[in-house]
Design a protein around this motif. Structure first.
Motif, short mmCIF file in Angstrom:
data_model
loop_
_atom_site.label_atom_id
_atom_site.label_comp_id
_atom_site.label_asym_id
_atom_site.label_seq_id
_atom_site.Cartn_x
_atom_site.Cartn_y
_atom_site.Cartn_z
N GLU A 171 50.34 52.35 55.63
CA GLU A 171 49.77 51.23 56.39
C GLU A 171 48.30 51.51 56.68
O GLU A 171 47.91 52.64 57.02
CB GLU A 171 50.54 51.04 57.69
N GLY A 172 47.46 50.47 56.51
CA GLY A 172 46.04 50.63 56.75
C GLY A 172 45.27 51.16 55.57
O GLY A 172 44.05 51.38 55.66
N HIS A 173 45.93 51.35 54.43
CA HIS A 173 45.28 51.88 53.23
C HIS A 173 44.35 50.81 52.62
O HIS A 173 44.62 49.60 52.74
CB HIS A 173 46.35 52.29 52.21
N PRO A 174 43.26 51.23 51.95
CA PRO A 174 42.35 50.27 51.33
C PRO A 174 43.03 49.31 50.35
O PRO A 174 42.57 48.17 50.17
CB PRO A 174 41.34 51.16 50.61
N LEU A 175 44.13 49.72 49.70
CA LEU A 175 44.81 48.84 48.75
C LEU A 175 45.64 47.76 49.44
O LEU A 175 46.17 46.87 48.77
CB LEU A 175 45.72 49.66 47.83
N GLU A 176 45.73 47.82 50.75
CA GLU A 176 46.56 46.86 51.48
C GLU A 176 46.08 45.42 51.29
O GLU A 176 46.86 44.47 51.35
CB GLU A 176 46.57 47.21 52.97
N SER A 177 44.79 45.23 51.04
CA SER A 177 44.23 43.88 50.90
C SER A 177 44.55 43.24 49.55
O SER A 177 44.35 42.04 49.39
CB SER A 177 42.71 43.92 51.10
N LEU A 178 45.05 44.03 48.60
CA LEU A 178 45.32 43.49 47.26
C LEU A 178 46.69 42.83 47.21
O LEU A 178 47.65 43.30 47.80
CB LEU A 178 45.26 44.62 46.22
N ASP A 179 46.76 41.72 46.49
CA ASP A 179 48.06 41.07 46.26
C ASP A 179 48.86 41.80 45.20
O ASP A 179 50.09 41.89 45.28
CB ASP A 179 47.85 39.61 45.83
N THR A 180 48.19 42.31 44.18
CA THR A 180 48.82 43.05 43.09
C THR A 180 47.97 44.27 42.76
O THR A 180 46.73 44.18 42.75
CB THR A 180 48.95 42.17 41.83
N VAL A 181 48.60 45.39 42.51
CA VAL A 181 47.89 46.63 42.20
C VAL A 181 48.00 46.90 40.71
O VAL A 181 49.09 46.82 40.12
CB VAL A 181 48.47 47.81 43.00
N ARG A 182 46.87 47.24 40.10
CA ARG A 182 46.82 47.57 38.68
C ARG A 182 46.36 49.01 38.52
O ARG A 182 45.86 49.62 39.49
CB ARG A 182 45.90 46.61 37.95
N PRO A 183 46.52 49.61 37.32
CA PRO A 183 46.16 51.02 37.15
C PRO A 183 44.76 51.37 37.62
O PRO A 183 44.56 52.40 38.26
CB PRO A 183 46.32 51.22 35.63
N ASN A 184 43.78 50.51 37.34
CA ASN A 184 42.40 50.83 37.75
C ASN A 184 42.27 50.95 39.27
O ASN A 184 41.40 51.68 39.76
CB ASN A 184 41.43 49.76 37.23
N ASP A 185 43.12 50.24 40.01
CA ASP A 185 43.03 50.27 41.47
C ASP A 185 43.47 51.61 42.05
O ASP A 185 43.14 51.94 43.20
CB ASP A 185 43.89 49.15 42.08
N LEU A 186 44.21 52.38 41.28
CA LEU A 186 44.75 53.65 41.78
C LEU A 186 43.76 54.81 41.63
O LEU A 186 43.97 55.87 42.23
CB LEU A 186 46.04 54.00 41.04
#
Length: 291
Positions: A171-186
């Motif tokens: 919770e509170g992670h920068p990826l929280e705002s994304l609707d879908t996560v892709r490999p580049n986001d990691l």
């Protein structure tokens, strides 16, 4: 020495006299005495001292009686097992499961099954898929739920279920705002990876490599439940199946869809050349209903 002689000896010991033993066994008193004498000759030591027409157990006879009681307890256990098999079929189920489904699907299926079959004993273990496979292949367990990367030789297997991979983040992670996560986001985020032999990890690494993403792996573990616990603690992010993450949702962990789609694949395995019992078939139906 034969079972009839042992039975006569036990009845004499528990009733105290040959006369009472003869009544219990519905045979003559001389037949009781003769059988005891034959047993003593077979054993090579005296079981009783005969004093004024009465039998008194010798120390050897008392020691032998304790061993006889152990044997008869075993026979009582066999009679009980036979009764359970007669009334309830196999009378027990031995189930082993990979950790990822041991906290969700399996308990719910067990509740369904036990509500209808309260007298069936269930043995359950959560292990690594490779260990589950060995337990089932050796015949120690009746059913295994495993990931599809196991060695399938020596077991009978069918596909059980597929679960779409999700990204677990604190919770509170920068990826929280994304609707879908892709490999580049990691890229650049501390990553908690499954064990190298896991087929889902292998697929993920192919995607990362194709996207030119170098993962920052901080921990490797064979258990999805461990990944969830680590993510909830804020150590990193990881790829999990949504069912495994259920207990952690709202407790420090969030799930995001991962694209492109990947799946965790699971199998049901049973020992080879063994017909499933009625209760095992019923339990498998409960598992599928929970899916």
């Amino acid at each position: 020495m034969n079972l009839r002689q042992i039975e006569v000896f036990r009845v004499v010991m528990t009733n105290g006299t040959t006369a009472r033993a003869a009544e219990v066994l519905h045979i003559s008193q001389p037949a009781i005495s003769k059988t005891i004498q034959e047993l003593e000759r077979s054993l090579g030591f005296a079981l009783f001292l005969r004093i004024k027409g009465r039998l008194h157990p010798t120390p050897e006879g008392q020691l032998f009686f304790r061993e006889v009681e152990h044997a008869f307890l075993g026979l009582a256990h066999l009679r009980g097992a036979a009764a359970r098999i007669r009334d309830f079929g196999s009378g027990e189920l031995r189930i082993a499961c990979l950790s990822a489904l041991s906290t969700n699907i399996l308990p719910r299926a067990m509740k369904r099954f036990m509500a209808r079959n309260p007298n069936i004993a269930i043995t359950f273990q959560a292990r690594m898929s490779s260990t589950v496979r060995d337990l089932v292949a050796s015949g120690q367990f009746d059913l295994g739920v495993v990931a599809d990367e196991i060695d399938k030789t020596g077991v009978t297997f069918t596909e059980f279920a597929r679960f779409r991979v999700a990204v677990a983040i604190p919770e509170g992670h920068p990826l929280e705002s994304l609707d879908t996560v892709r490999p580049n986001d990691l890229a650049g985020h501390p990553f908690i990876a499954l064990a190298p032999e896991d087929t889902t990890r292998a697929e993920a690494e192919e995607l990362f490599q194709a996207a030119g993403v170098k993962m920052k792996t901080v921990i490797e573990t064979p258990y999805s439940t461990t990944i969830c616990a680590m993510v909830a603690a804020g150590i990193g992010i990881g790829l999990v199946d949504p069912l495994t993450a259920e207990p952690y949702l709202g407790r420090g962990l969030l799930l995001k869809p991962f694209e492109p789609e990947m799946y965790f694949r699971t199998l049901l395995i049973t020992p080879p050349n063994r017909l499933p019992s009625r209760h095992l078939e019923e339990f498998v139906a409960d598992l599928k209903a929970e899916i």
